[in-house]
Design an enzyme around this catalytic site. Structure first.
Site: not given
Length: 358
Positions: A198, A200, A231, A236, A268
């Protein structure tokens, strides 16, 4: 003829101390330079206070319980009189420190379960596999080669409002790197979807990563954020400093604000922080300072995370708390609550499921 009178008490005590002092002096002078250096090193490694370390330089863990051995009376007396300059003072102090090292810690000074890990400035990054492949992993290892977890083994707090932050994605890059929470030692890897790596759709403009020893509990519905559940990941961090960091790098940061992102119904959190070694770090201490010294940054971060899934045909992410960032006090509240959730997780008060606790 007058009977023999024993010396006065004060004189006997002075003679005793003199003998003890002389004995210690001879012993000290007989030490080789290397032995004296060892004694001094022992003294330097044993601080006067036995409170748990809270700063960057505090590298030693503290024993839970050790036997206490008291100095013999003669040695105590000699040490008390050995306060002169030079090697006598250092050796006396080192002997006292060595004895104190064996004293048990009071229960109030023992480290809590959630802060048991020690800060490891000697931790190194070890890459396995080739970047941008399915096998690529970034591990944290000690000098001995032992692997440790960036999620579980790096402590969260360093004291004075300073926290550790582990970099997963360097600024101005697009590979979606993340801690593999279901693998032993939770290395950093590139995320996948349907077997594909993956990325961005565009570069992220800040250093991005996690707060160790935090966890967003998926069984907890946050009533302040539309009842969204956690989550199942560490919290983060978006670090807004000017330098581009490296994957696996550990930074000391101070939180400044928090964004309550809701991603497909899951909460999140994004903690906005700055590294202490950034040139502007001393100027920013709360959300208002960010607007002053990093104008437009909070809005840019919110918009970036709101829109990054749109190019893949997904809806924009939402944000709680009125679609606005919360201040530092609220960010610290989020960190504290998610640290408590992590503590319950590693104590297995909450079933870990597929999460690795190694």
């Amino acid at each position: 003829m007058a009977a023999h009178q024993p010396p006065p008490v004060a004189l006997r005590r002075a003679l005793f101390v003199s003998v003890a002092h002389s004995t210690l002096l001879q012993s000290t002078l007989s030490q080789s330079p290397s032995a004296v250096a060892v004694a001094v090193a022992v003294r330097r490694q044993q601080p006067e206070s036995r409170a748990p370390p809270t700063g960057h330089g505090d590298r030693q863990s503290h024993p839970g319980s050790r036997r206490h051995h008291q100095l013999p009376a003669l040695q105590d007396a000699a040490l008390a009189q050995a306060g002169g300059p030079g090697r006598r003072r250092r050796r006396a102090a080192s002997l006292q420190a060595a004895r104190r090292r064996r004293a048990p810690l009071p229960s109030s000074s023992r480290r809590s379960f959630a802060c048991r890990a020690i800060y490891r400035p000697q931790v190194k990054v070890k890459e396995e596999g080739k970047p941008e492949t399915l096998d690529y992993r970034v591990f944290l290892v000690e000098d001995s080669g032992k692997k440790i977890s960036p999620w579980h083994d790096i402590p969260l707090q360093l004291g004075d409002g300073v926290f550790n932050f582990v970099v997963e994605i360097p600024k101005e890059s697009s590979a979606k790197m993340e801690v593999a929470t279901d693998e032993p030692f939770t290395p950093i890897k590139q995320d996948t979807k349907k077997g594909n790596l993956r990325y961005y759709p565009y570069n992220i403009h800040w250093n991005y990563g996690l707060l160790p020893q935090t966890w967003e509990d998926p069984s907890f519905a946050n009533s302040e954020v539309e009842g969204a559940f956690g989550d199942n990941d560490p919290v983060d961090v978006v670090e807004i400093g000017e330098s581009r960091r490296q994957i696996g790098e550990i930074l000391k940061v101070k939180p400044l604000a928090a964004l309550a992102m809701i991603d497909e119904g899951e909460l999140d959190w994004k903690i906005i922080a700055v590294s202490l070694d950034d040139p502007k770090a001393s100027l920013v201490n709360d959300i208002d300072d960010v607007e002053k010294h990093f104008p437009g940054t909070l809005t840019a971060i919110r918009d970036w995370f709101r829109d990054y899934k749109i190019p893949d045909g997904k809806p924009a992410n939402k944000f709680g708390l009125g679609n606005k960032p919360a201040d530092k006090a609220y960010a610290l509240k989020v960190i504290s609550e998610t640290n408590e959730s992590w503590t319950k997780l590693v104590k297995r008060s909450i079933p870990p499921g597929e999460l690795s606790l190694v």
